[in-house]
Design a protein around this motif. Structure first.
Motif, mmCIF file in Angstrom:
data_model
loop_
_atom_site.group_PDB
_atom_site.id
_atom_site.type_symbol
_atom_site.label_atom_id
_atom_site.label_comp_id
_atom_site.label_asym_id
_atom_site.label_seq_id
_atom_site.Cartn_x
_atom_site.Cartn_y
_atom_site.Cartn_z
ATOM 1 N N PRO B 28 0.721 -1.446 0.181
ATOM 2 C CA PRO B 28 0.052 -0.607 -0.347
ATOM 3 C C PRO B 28 0.911 1.273 -0.004
ATOM 4 O O PRO B 28 0.392 1.916 -0.591
ATOM 5 C CB PRO B 28 -0.823 0.001 1.362
ATOM 6 C CG PRO B 28 -0.706 -1.383 1.580
ATOM 7 C CD PRO B 28 0.311 -1.822 0.907
ATOM 8 N N VAL B 29 1.556 1.241 0.970
ATOM 9 C CA VAL B 29 2.989 2.477 1.427
ATOM 10 C C VAL B 29 4.110 2.215 0.679
ATOM 11 O O VAL B 29 5.189 1.431 1.406
ATOM 12 C CB VAL B 29 2.540 3.099 1.865
ATOM 13 C CG1 VAL B 29 3.903 4.083 2.274
ATOM 14 C CG2 VAL B 29 1.371 3.163 2.655
ATOM 15 N N GLU B 30 4.560 2.450 -0.776
ATOM 16 C CA GLU B 30 6.369 2.105 -1.461
ATOM 17 C C GLU B 30 7.419 3.536 -1.293
ATOM 18 O O GLU B 30 6.276 4.324 -2.171
ATOM 19 C CB GLU B 30 6.229 1.309 -1.926
ATOM 20 C CG GLU B 30 5.144 0.065 -2.404
ATOM 21 C CD GLU B 30 6.463 -0.683 -1.746
ATOM 22 O OE1 GLU B 30 7.189 -0.475 -1.745
ATOM 23 O OE2 GLU B 30 5.705 -1.945 -1.499
ATOM 24 N N LEU B 31 7.741 3.569 -0.308
ATOM 25 C CA LEU B 31 8.178 5.439 -0.629
ATOM 26 C C LEU B 31 10.128 4.695 -0.742
ATOM 27 O O LEU B 31 10.903 3.835 -0.148
ATOM 28 C CB LEU B 31 8.616 6.221 0.377
ATOM 29 C CG LEU B 31 7.126 6.155 1.370
ATOM 30 C CD1 LEU B 31 7.827 7.390 2.522
ATOM 31 C CD2 LEU B 31 6.392 7.161 0.361
ATOM 32 N N ARG B 54 8.645 0.862 3.837
ATOM 33 C CA ARG B 54 7.871 0.383 2.919
ATOM 34 C C ARG B 54 6.328 0.179 4.273
ATOM 35 O O ARG B 54 6.988 -0.603 5.037
ATOM 36 C CB ARG B 54 7.770 -0.482 2.279
ATOM 37 C CG ARG B 54 6.797 -2.142 1.649
ATOM 38 C CD ARG B 54 7.896 -2.449 1.421
ATOM 39 N NE ARG B 54 7.057 -4.213 -0.011
ATOM 40 C CZ ARG B 54 5.964 -4.354 0.817
ATOM 41 N NH1 ARG B 54 6.809 -4.976 1.925
ATOM 42 N NH2 ARG B 54 5.212 -5.474 0.132
ATOM 43 N N ILE B 78 2.671 11.345 2.552
ATOM 44 C CA ILE B 78 1.954 10.192 2.060
ATOM 45 C C ILE B 78 0.241 10.245 1.604
ATOM 46 O O ILE B 78 -0.408 9.237 0.582
ATOM 47 C CB ILE B 78 1.943 8.844 2.810
ATOM 48 C CG1 ILE B 78 3.742 8.317 2.934
ATOM 49 C CG2 ILE B 78 1.443 7.502 2.829
ATOM 50 C CD1 ILE B 78 4.079 8.355 4.656
ATOM 51 N N ALA B 89 6.694 7.831 -4.491
ATOM 52 C CA ALA B 89 6.771 7.362 -3.644
ATOM 53 C C ALA B 89 4.864 6.829 -4.348
ATOM 54 O O ALA B 89 4.022 7.888 -4.754
ATOM 55 C CB ALA B 89 5.245 8.805 -2.311
ATOM 56 N N ARG B 90 4.514 5.520 -4.127
ATOM 57 C CA ARG B 90 3.591 4.875 -4.616
ATOM 58 C C ARG B 90 2.463 4.464 -3.186
ATOM 59 O O ARG B 90 2.944 4.143 -2.753
ATOM 60 C CB ARG B 90 3.627 3.895 -5.515
ATOM 61 C CG ARG B 90 4.190 4.012 -6.655
ATOM 62 C CD ARG B 90 4.936 1.796 -7.383
ATOM 63 N NE ARG B 90 3.469 1.798 -7.906
ATOM 64 C CZ ARG B 90 2.802 2.426 -9.409
ATOM 65 N NH1 ARG B 90 3.498 3.428 -9.611
ATOM 66 N NH2 ARG B 90 1.656 1.777 -9.968
ATOM 67 N N VAL B 91 1.068 5.076 -3.195
ATOM 68 C CA VAL B 91 0.418 5.163 -1.855
ATOM 69 C C VAL B 91 -0.964 4.078 -2.892
ATOM 70 O O VAL B 91 -1.239 4.895 -3.939
ATOM 71 C CB VAL B 91 -0.034 6.314 -1.589
ATOM 72 C CG1 VAL B 91 -1.048 5.969 -0.982
ATOM 73 C CG2 VAL B 91 1.401 6.674 -0.680
ATOM 74 N N ILE B 111 -8.158 7.074 1.274
ATOM 75 C CA ILE B 111 -7.452 7.168 3.049
ATOM 76 C C ILE B 111 -8.366 7.441 3.925
ATOM 77 O O ILE B 111 -9.017 8.659 3.685
ATOM 78 C CB ILE B 111 -5.946 7.544 2.615
ATOM 79 C CG1 ILE B 111 -4.949 7.419 1.008
ATOM 80 C CG2 ILE B 111 -5.271 7.676 3.247
ATOM 81 C CD1 ILE B 111 -4.123 8.503 1.113
ATOM 82 N N LEU B 189 -6.067 2.058 2.861
ATOM 83 C CA LEU B 189 -4.716 2.768 4.792
ATOM 84 C C LEU B 189 -5.293 3.992 5.422
ATOM 85 O O LEU B 189 -6.367 4.508 5.176
ATOM 86 C CB LEU B 189 -3.619 3.535 3.284
ATOM 87 C CG LEU B 189 -2.714 4.342 4.089
ATOM 88 C CD1 LEU B 189 -1.400 2.717 5.206
ATOM 89 C CD2 LEU B 189 -1.462 4.739 3.641
#
Lengths: 423, 254
Positions: B28-31, B54, B78, B89-91, B111, B189
């Protein structure tokens, strides 16, 4: 401690909470699919309405502001309309089919004279039944109680023809043909004294018009206009006794057509036949021309326009203040809505929705109050105040525009609601 | 339909529970390499330096650190509340670097946010506040929205308070309404910033445990910024930040 496990509910997204595998309820909402514009608008306006309702004092202030603007504009437009209506009282009271007038005449209180012969020439048209020259002069009338003098419009015409039907004139035709007799306008301003009341109480008596004594033989109804506070009607021959002027020149000619004749066709034929020193007007055109003179030739229209604009500006400032305070007081809530995924456009619609709601709920009582005030003021001043539909519609559009503009101005405050500041 | 919309090719819904062995690199979160600074020129002050983080599906991550360590800024990035400067940033499948405002607004709708203060709309009842989260989503009628909101409020233990205005609720109850509001639209998220800051110990514990239990049942990942040592027990992983860098990651539970 955890009460949730103890109270199982039908939760679609948490089937393990459902006791004994009960059937799941409503399907899950599809995420990331924004509501349609129309539905979004309804919801935005509903949110605006709920927010307005939550603070009754503020809502009342805003409503009072819109009402104030509304009443002010209605009264300004009402007075303007009434004044211009009364400006043309004399011409409006002359009910004939067609009129001949000198093209250089701007207003009836200052007429350019036209040859009386034009009246007889007009009689050549087969549809013209009667032609009556009308003579207009200003003269003073003495107040029978105080003796003071005041200017009145003197209207001289051949009473016997009956082409000009002032209200109340018909029964006086015989009396007015006697020497030195006049009829007085009962709706003249009160400064002339209780001429009408004395006549009703005592019957005919003598009044002074110009420097000459006349016998008052009756009352007609015309009404004061901008050019004159009152009106006096007399027969052509009596008119000549007071005013020595060229008998070949008249100020206005009233034409009576045969029953069933088409006034527009007759007007066109006369226009083609008569020389350049006359214009041929219908009654409506005659009144309209007089009104246009007062509207364009005087600052009266501007004064009322100015008053209306002031009312709208004050109303707009009040509505703006209210909307602005609403946003400023709820900045964190607005920012939260933005964080939740509400767009700027949605929140702008909330603010505009509030503005439009204020326009509507302020206009309705404002309209009601204005109708009441129209009646009240009309009773007190004899001004012909009434509420035509197009005026109500125009004022509503003005108020709507006023609130909408205030909303657009207040909307800029929404930029200060920054969801990034919320954390 | 997504293709027709263009650009936003986000997956429709996160799964109802943690996916076993969700593909690495698509959490869900990739920074990656997030660097962020406030101010211009000489006043430029870096608050995030090359942050990698992550969050796995269904994971509950607590972000701690002294104030000024950049954790709140990280949370706003985010949450698509702030424009990105550097990094990736992939959210929830949406790349935020260079994302348009409309894409960011759409992402925020997926979110759930919980703030320090409840930020409920004072003129709406608890139920109406929660339903506001659902109004963003077409396909639900008013009655269904209110029903869902009432169910959600029941799930946070406020079944008897659905029609009360926030002013008539206690601090803990208000924050529970805020939790219900964050959860009701089934977000992919949940981002929370010091949700217990305004609460006493008991109600603070209640709120976060409730949040944890509800999120865990649905497999919703949580990223929670906190100073509060009393709530560290809810975390799967605790990430400590200082001076804009992640200095420590620890698995909180066996």
């Amino acid at each position: 401690m955890n009460e949730i496990a103890k109270k199982p509910r039908l939760l679609a997204w948490a089937p393990e909470l459902n006791a004994g595998g009960a059937a799941p309820v409503a399907p899950v909402a599809p995420a990331a699919r924004p509501a349609g514009f129309g539905q979004g608008l309804v919801l935005a306006v509903r949110l605006a309405w709920r927010q307005l309702l939550s603070d009754r004092a503020r809502l009342a202030t805003a409503m009072a502001g819109v009402m104030f603007a509304c009443v002010l504009v209605f009264m300004q437009l009402g007075f303007k309309g009434a004044l211009f209506d009364s400006a043309t009282n004399m011409l409006a009271a002359m009910r004939a089919d067609l009129f001949l007038m000198h093209p250089m005449t701007q207003a009836s209180f200052r007429p350019e004279r036209l040859p009386r012969a034009r009246a007889w020439q007009a009689l050549a048209d087969p549809d013209v039944a009667q032609a009556v020259p009308i003579y207009l002069e200003q003269a003073t009338v003495r107040n029978p109680l105080t003796g003071s003098r005041r200017s009145a419009q003197v209207i001289g015409l051949d009473i016997s023809v009956g082409a000009v039907e002032f209200t109340g004139l018909a029964p006086l035709v015989g009396a007015l043909q006697r020497p030195d007799t006049v009829a007085f306008d009962d709706r003249s301003r009160p400064e002339f004294g209780p001429i009408g009341r004395l006549f009703r109480e005592n019957g005919p008596y003598h009044i002074q018009v110009g420097r000459r004594d006349f016998e008052l033989v009756g009352l007609v109804e015309i009404g004061p206009s901008f050019g004159a506070d009152g009106n006096v009607v007399m027969n052509e021959t009596n008119f000549r006794r007071v005013f020595s002027r060229n008998p070949g020149m008249a100020d206005l000619v009233a034409l009576k057509l045969r029953p069933g004749a088409d006034p527009v066709a007759a007007q066109a034929r006369l226009r083609a036949v008569l020389p350049e020193d006359v214009v041929v007007l219908t009654h409506v055109e005659l009144v309209r021309g007089e009104r246009a003179y007062w509207e364009t030739g005087t600052p009266i229209g501007f004064i009322f326009l100015f008053g209306s604009i002031m009312g709208l500006v004050v109303g707009m400032v009040i509505v703006y203040q209210i909307l602005f305070a609403d946003i400023a007081g709820h900045l964190s809530e607005y920012a939260t809505l933005k964080a939740m995924g509400y767009s700027n456009g949605y929140l702008s619609r909330v603010v505009l929705g509030a503005a439009v709601i204020l326009a509507v709920i302020g206009f309705i009582p404002g309209f009601g109050l204005s109708v009441f005030l129209y009646d009240f003021v009309a009773g007190a001043t004899f001004l012909p105040l009434h509420m035509p539909f197009d005026r109500a519609l125009n004022v509503f559009l003005l108020i709507f525009g006023m609130c909408f503009t205030a909303g657009l101005l207040a909307m800029r405050k929404l930029r200060d609601a920054n969801p990034a500041d919320m954390f | 339909m997504d293709a027709a919309m263009g650009g936003n090719s986000a997956p429709p819904m996160p799964p109802g529970r943690p996916q076993p062995g969700g593909a690495v690199g698509d959490g869900p979160v990739e920074l990656r390499g997030i660097t962020f600074a406030y101010g211009e020129g000489e006043l430029r002050r870096a608050v995030l330096r090359d942050v990698d983080l992550r969050v796995a599906a269904g994971e509950i991550v607590l972000l701690t650190g002294p104030s000024g360590s950049g954790k709140t800024t990280l949370l706003t990035l985010i949450g698509a509340l702030r424009g990105m400067q550097e990094g990736s940033a992939r959210v929830l499948g949406q790349e935020l670097m260079g994302a348009r405002e409309s894409q960011r607004v759409a992402l925020r709708g997926r979110i759930g946010f919980i703030f320090q203060s409840h930020n409920l709309l004072g003129f709406l009842t608890a139920r109406q506040n929660v339903a506001m989260s659902l109004e963003l989503h077409a396909g639900l009628e008013e009655a269904a929205r209110l029903a869902r909101a009432a169910e959600m409020l029941a799930a946070v233990g406020l079944a008897d308070h659905v029609d009360k205005l926030p002013a008539k609720l206690s601090g803990g109850q208000r924050q529970r309404v805020a939790v219900a509001r964050a959860l009701v639209a089934e977000p992919g998220l949940i981002l929370a910033d010091e949700p217990t800051a305004a609460l006493d110990r008991v109600s603070g514990q209640e709120v976060v445990h409730m949040l944890r239990d509800l999120a865990r049942r649905r497999g919703t990942p949580i990223l929670l910024v906190t100073h509060d040592p009393r709530i560290l027990d809810i975390a799967d992983r605790i990430v400590a930040m200082e001076d804009g860098r992640i200095i420590e990651m620890q698995e909180a539970r066996a």
